[in-house]
Design a protein around this motif. Sequence first.
Motif, short mmCIF file in Angstrom:
data_model
loop_
_atom_site.label_atom_id
_atom_site.label_comp_id
_atom_site.label_asym_id
_atom_site.label_seq_id
_atom_site.Cartn_x
_atom_site.Cartn_y
_atom_site.Cartn_z
N ASP A 137 73.25 34.34 61.95
CA ASP A 137 74.84 34.40 62.00
C ASP A 137 75.36 35.28 60.83
N HIS A 138 74.42 35.94 60.20
CA HIS A 138 74.89 37.00 59.16
C HIS A 138 75.38 38.25 59.59
N VAL A 139 76.09 39.06 58.71
CA VAL A 139 76.64 40.31 59.16
C VAL A 139 75.41 41.23 58.90
N HIS A 140 75.54 42.41 59.56
CA HIS A 140 74.63 43.43 59.84
C HIS A 140 73.93 43.77 58.37
N ASP A 141 74.72 43.87 57.44
CA ASP A 141 74.08 44.18 56.07
C ASP A 141 73.28 43.34 55.31
N VAL A 142 73.25 42.07 55.91
CA VAL A 142 72.15 41.13 55.33
C VAL A 142 70.68 41.64 56.16
N HIS A 143 70.71 41.69 57.31
CA HIS A 143 69.60 42.17 57.87
C HIS A 143 69.05 43.55 57.56
N GLU A 144 69.99 44.54 57.80
CA GLU A 144 69.57 46.01 57.11
C GLU A 144 69.27 45.90 55.67
N GLY A 145 70.08 45.50 54.85
CA GLY A 145 69.66 45.40 53.44
C GLY A 145 68.31 44.67 53.22
N VAL A 179 46.66 41.39 64.99
CA VAL A 179 47.40 40.81 63.80
C VAL A 179 48.81 40.39 64.51
N ALA A 180 49.10 39.09 63.86
CA ALA A 180 50.75 38.59 64.29
C ALA A 180 51.52 38.59 62.96
N ASP A 181 52.33 39.52 62.98
CA ASP A 181 53.35 39.38 61.76
C ASP A 181 54.53 38.59 62.18
N VAL A 182 54.58 37.63 61.73
CA VAL A 182 55.65 36.34 62.01
C VAL A 182 56.76 36.38 61.06
N GLY A 183 57.94 36.45 61.63
CA GLY A 183 59.08 36.45 60.81
C GLY A 183 59.36 37.96 60.26
N CYS A 184 59.06 38.80 61.28
CA CYS A 184 58.87 40.33 60.84
C CYS A 184 60.25 40.92 60.86
N GLY A 185 61.25 40.34 61.02
CA GLY A 185 62.88 41.18 60.74
C GLY A 185 62.77 42.34 61.46
N HIS A 186 63.16 43.41 60.90
CA HIS A 186 63.07 44.71 61.39
C HIS A 186 61.73 45.43 61.40
N GLY A 187 60.75 44.68 61.08
CA GLY A 187 59.22 45.10 61.47
C GLY A 187 58.82 46.24 60.54
N ALA A 188 59.41 46.11 59.34
CA ALA A 188 59.02 47.28 58.28
C ALA A 188 57.21 47.12 58.07
N SER A 189 57.19 45.72 57.86
CA SER A 189 55.62 45.73 57.46
C SER A 189 54.57 45.60 58.75
N TYR A 207 62.36 34.92 65.52
CA TYR A 207 63.38 34.08 66.33
C TYR A 207 64.63 34.89 66.63
N HIS A 208 65.06 35.88 65.84
CA HIS A 208 66.22 36.66 65.90
C HIS A 208 66.05 38.00 66.64
N GLU A 209 66.87 37.62 67.99
CA GLU A 209 66.51 38.51 68.82
C GLU A 209 67.08 40.18 68.31
N MET A 248 52.87 36.84 57.03
CA MET A 248 54.57 36.27 56.80
C MET A 248 54.88 36.73 55.52
N PHE A 249 55.98 37.77 55.66
CA PHE A 249 56.43 38.28 54.62
C PHE A 249 58.00 37.73 54.16
N ASP A 250 57.85 37.36 53.16
CA ASP A 250 59.18 36.82 52.54
C ASP A 250 60.06 36.01 53.61
N CYS A 251 59.41 35.13 54.27
CA CYS A 251 60.11 34.48 55.39
C CYS A 251 59.69 32.96 55.43
N LEU A 252 58.66 32.47 55.00
CA LEU A 252 57.94 31.04 55.19
C LEU A 252 59.05 30.14 54.66
N HIS A 253 59.64 30.15 53.54
CA HIS A 253 60.74 29.53 52.99
C HIS A 253 61.99 29.60 53.73
#
Length: 355
Positions: A137-145, A179-189, A207-209, A248-253
């Motif tokens: 639901d957040h603005v792009h700056d949250v995802h890219e930031g 390897v499965a990188d779960v909650g990978c966001g933009h995939g940096a890791s 989960y975020h398309e 899981m990088f910074d996403c379990l919580h």
Amino acid sequence: MATIEVDTDKLMSFVFRAVDEVGATLNAALVVMGDRLGLYRALAGAGALTPAELAQKTGTAERYVREWLNAQAAGGYVEYEADSGRYSLPPEQTVALTDESSPAYLPGFFQIALGSVLDSPRITEAARTGEGVGWHDHVHDVHEGCERFFRPSYNAHLLTEWLPALDGVVARLEEGGSVADVGCGHGASTILMGEAFPASRFIGFDYHEGSIATARERAEAAGLDGRVSFHTAPAASYSGTGYDLVTMFDCLHDMGDPAGAARHVRQSLAADGTWMIVEPRAGDRVEENLNPVGRAYYGFSTLLCTPASLSQEVGLALGAQAGEARIREVVLGAGFSSFERVAETPFNMVFQARP
Ligand SMILES: C[S@@+](CC[C@H](N)C(=O)[O-])C[C@H]1O[C@@H](n2cnc3c(N)ncnc32)[C@H](O)[C@@H]1O
């Protein structure tokens, strides 16, 4: 209202501290502005410039640039030479504000902070009802930031400290593992690991398309299409079994049901596989986190992480400062036989869990 005894000196010192913080709050927008307009990059290594010279170099309007420079000078981001009316970027600020490869790189941190602040009216409303607000639901700056904030730290620590701290994982990835990188966001890791271990296969799940679409673009740009792939899926039901490593990088919580996710990780791992969990650094008790890092994390947790978890099923809302004991409870509760802290930085704790 009852009369309260006030120490005027303490009151005024609190007010003046708050003045600095109002300047800092506005500076989040000013740093993002300087980053976007290329003002810091144009100042880097350019010596002392007048506002007109900086405006000319960046194709911007001098009057805006002059005001921006004064705000930056007042905050100690640039230096002002009163005699010449010129401004310069000191070497340390040059690294922190322009070198994306440095672990000290800051613009991503400001970008996710600004995005969080922009979205805060929705959080204020959600706090009335207890409803969640999803990551999507957040603005792009949250995802890219988020990507730009975490990537420098992964670049600095993942390959050299965090993966080598896990039992036998580097050898397995060198031979060829999955390897499965779960909650990978933009995939940096995911991409960083994919580049380092050409014999292994990496799948990033989130989960975020929208994040998965960006991760695919990043993999293509890195020339890794194929061996590193990305799929939209939640942590509790991503595909595949027999993984040598789940990360899981910074996403379990951030997840609504971290216990359900942990159970799924366990059944998706090979019998001798490893789950690496990277979480924000935190002590187990609130009073251990009442410091600048804890302040930033509790702020992000209020505006991003807690609402994200509350928006999903279960809504456990661990919070970004859950601490090791709480994470251990979640992991061991899912049936893992071991859980230990294997590395840490000022900002992160790294855990290894084995099935
Ligand atoms: C703080 S971001 C971290 C992203 C990435 N790992 C990084 O380090 O840049 C948290 C991520 O967790 C994802 N996420 C939250 N809940 C999830 C869930 N239940 N299943 C999968 N991903 C989830 C979000 O979409 C977001 O990409």
